[in-house]
Design a protein around this motif. Structure first.
Motif: not given
Length: 406
Positions: A180-203
């Motif tokens: 479980i994780i939320g979003h960064s203070a700048t939505p769509g930034g590098v931190l959020d994109r890294a989580i999106d990429s990790e989620d796409a790999e593991h679901g």
């Protein structure tokens, strides 16, 4: 010419001189006047004729009129007295009616509040029975952060299933496991994109509408339960930290023992000190609410892992807007439940130490649900040591498939 006066004349003249020499005081004159006025008033009052004194001098017609007037006055006086008593009686009756009405309104307000809550809960349950919600036995939320990728990988390689096995245990055993994780203070930034990429790999992520931050853990916990209840119709909801070891089979077997209890809160119950010194770890800004300095918190489950039943998760979801959040999220959860009809289960198998503690217990046939180091509030150097703890204290990869709920 010499005037000759007699003795009598001389005495008279002397007396007149003395009289002229002594004038009468004004205060004395005023006092005499007031005394005369009061005496005259008293005399006049005592001798004033009353109607009854001269009534016998009236002619018959006048006497009858006087008697009639007197009778009418007496009658009106009685009516006034009677009306006064009637008015007071009505006032008392009105006051009693208002008090009765207040009690009725208060009762109706309580019944309305209860009915409203019952309706909401009924709607939640009705919604849970529809196809929009996924049925599950337990939803396990693993609290993680943007910087904790290595921790997540250490869990995927040990006690947490991944890939096809993750989906299989969800389908066959009803165990939903998500980071479980939320979003960064700048939505769509590098931190959020890294989580999106990790989620796409593991679901294996559950994204929350929440801005990540260490001091926002209470809010994150509340949002986890609210979000999970809206997606999964589960019997239990579990929060876990990403730096502890868990035996999933033991966890699910433990929860299965409490299925018949509607409002249950399971974990390692503790009552730690309320820290009032600013700058220290676990500092509580609202320390004054817990009494004198040096007091302890009420009993609550330690934050590394705890479980609550469906009704409690639903309660948190419904009342999330008015649930107070303290600095420490485990204290916050405990405060939300402390005033409810909740059964607290103190299960020390959920807070075993790392080897040799959990290892000795495993050899004795008392497998632990969870293991961590108290001094680190998790497994110290968990990325490096998670494999070692899993090998020494793990239940075996096939244990979860043998769990029976009935």
């Amino acid at each position: 010419m010499v005037s000759i006066y007699s003795p009598l004349q001389l005495n008279s003249e002397n007396n007149n001189k003395r009289m002229r020499g002594k004038s009468v005081s004004g205060k004395v004159i005023f006092a005499l006047c007031v005394a005369c006025f009061l005496a005259g008033s008293l005399f006049t009052t005592q001798n004033r004729a009353r109607p009854s004194d001269y009534a016998h001098h009236l002619i018959p017609g006048q006497r009858e009129k006087l008697d009639a007037a007197k009778h009418e006055c007496d009658h009106k006086h009685k009516l006034v007295q009677q009306n006064s008593r009637d008015i007071m009686g009505e006032v008392i009756k009105t006051h009693q009616a208002i008090q009765s009405l207040d009690k009725t309104v208060s009762t109706l307000e309580m019944e309305l509040a209860a009915a409203r809550t019952s309706k909401i809960v009924g709607q939640e349950r009705a919604l849970n029975q529809t196809s929009t919600l996924q049925r599950a036995f337990v939803v396990i939320g693993i609290n993680t952060a943007f910087s904790s990728k290595k921790r997540r990988d250490s869990l995927r390689e040990t006690w947490m299933l991944k890939g096809g096995k993750l989906m299989k245990v969800e389908k066959e055993k009803g165990a939903v496991i998500r980071f479980i994780i939320g979003h960064s203070a700048t939505p769509g930034g590098v931190l959020d994109r890294a989580i999106d990429s990790e989620d796409a790999e593991h679901g294996d992520f559950l994204r929350l509408k929440h801005v990540e931050g260490y001091h926002e853990l209470s809010t994150k916990t509340r949002l986890f339960f609210s979000t999970a209840v809206a997606i999964w119709d589960a019997e239990f909801y579990v929060k876990v930290d990403d730096d502890i070891h868990v035996n999933l089979g033991m966890l699910m077997s433990t929860l299965a023992k409490h299925r018949s209890k509607p409002r249950i809160y399971i974990g390692c119950m503790k009552s730690g000190p309320v820290l009032s010194q600013k700058g220290v770890k676990y500092y509580e800004p609202e320390y004054w609410k817990f009494g004198e300095e040096g007091n302890k918190y009420f009993r609550h489950a330690t934050g590394q892992i705890y479980a609550i039943s469906k009704d409690l998760a639903t309660y948190i979801s419904i009342n999330s807007g008015i649930l107070h959040r303290y600095a420490n999220e485990d204290v916050s959860l405990g405060s939300w439940l402390i005033g409810l009809e909740v059964q607290h289960v103190d299960d020390h198998s959920m807070c075993c130490g790392t080897p040799p503690d959990c290892e000795f217990k495993a050899h004795a046939g008392n497998l632990c649900v969870a293991s961590f180091d108290w001094q680190c509030s998790g497994i110290c150097k968990s990325v490096e040591r998670m494999r070692k703890v899993h090998d020494a204290c793990g239940e075996g990869d096939g244990a979860i498939w043998d769990v029976q709920y009935d």
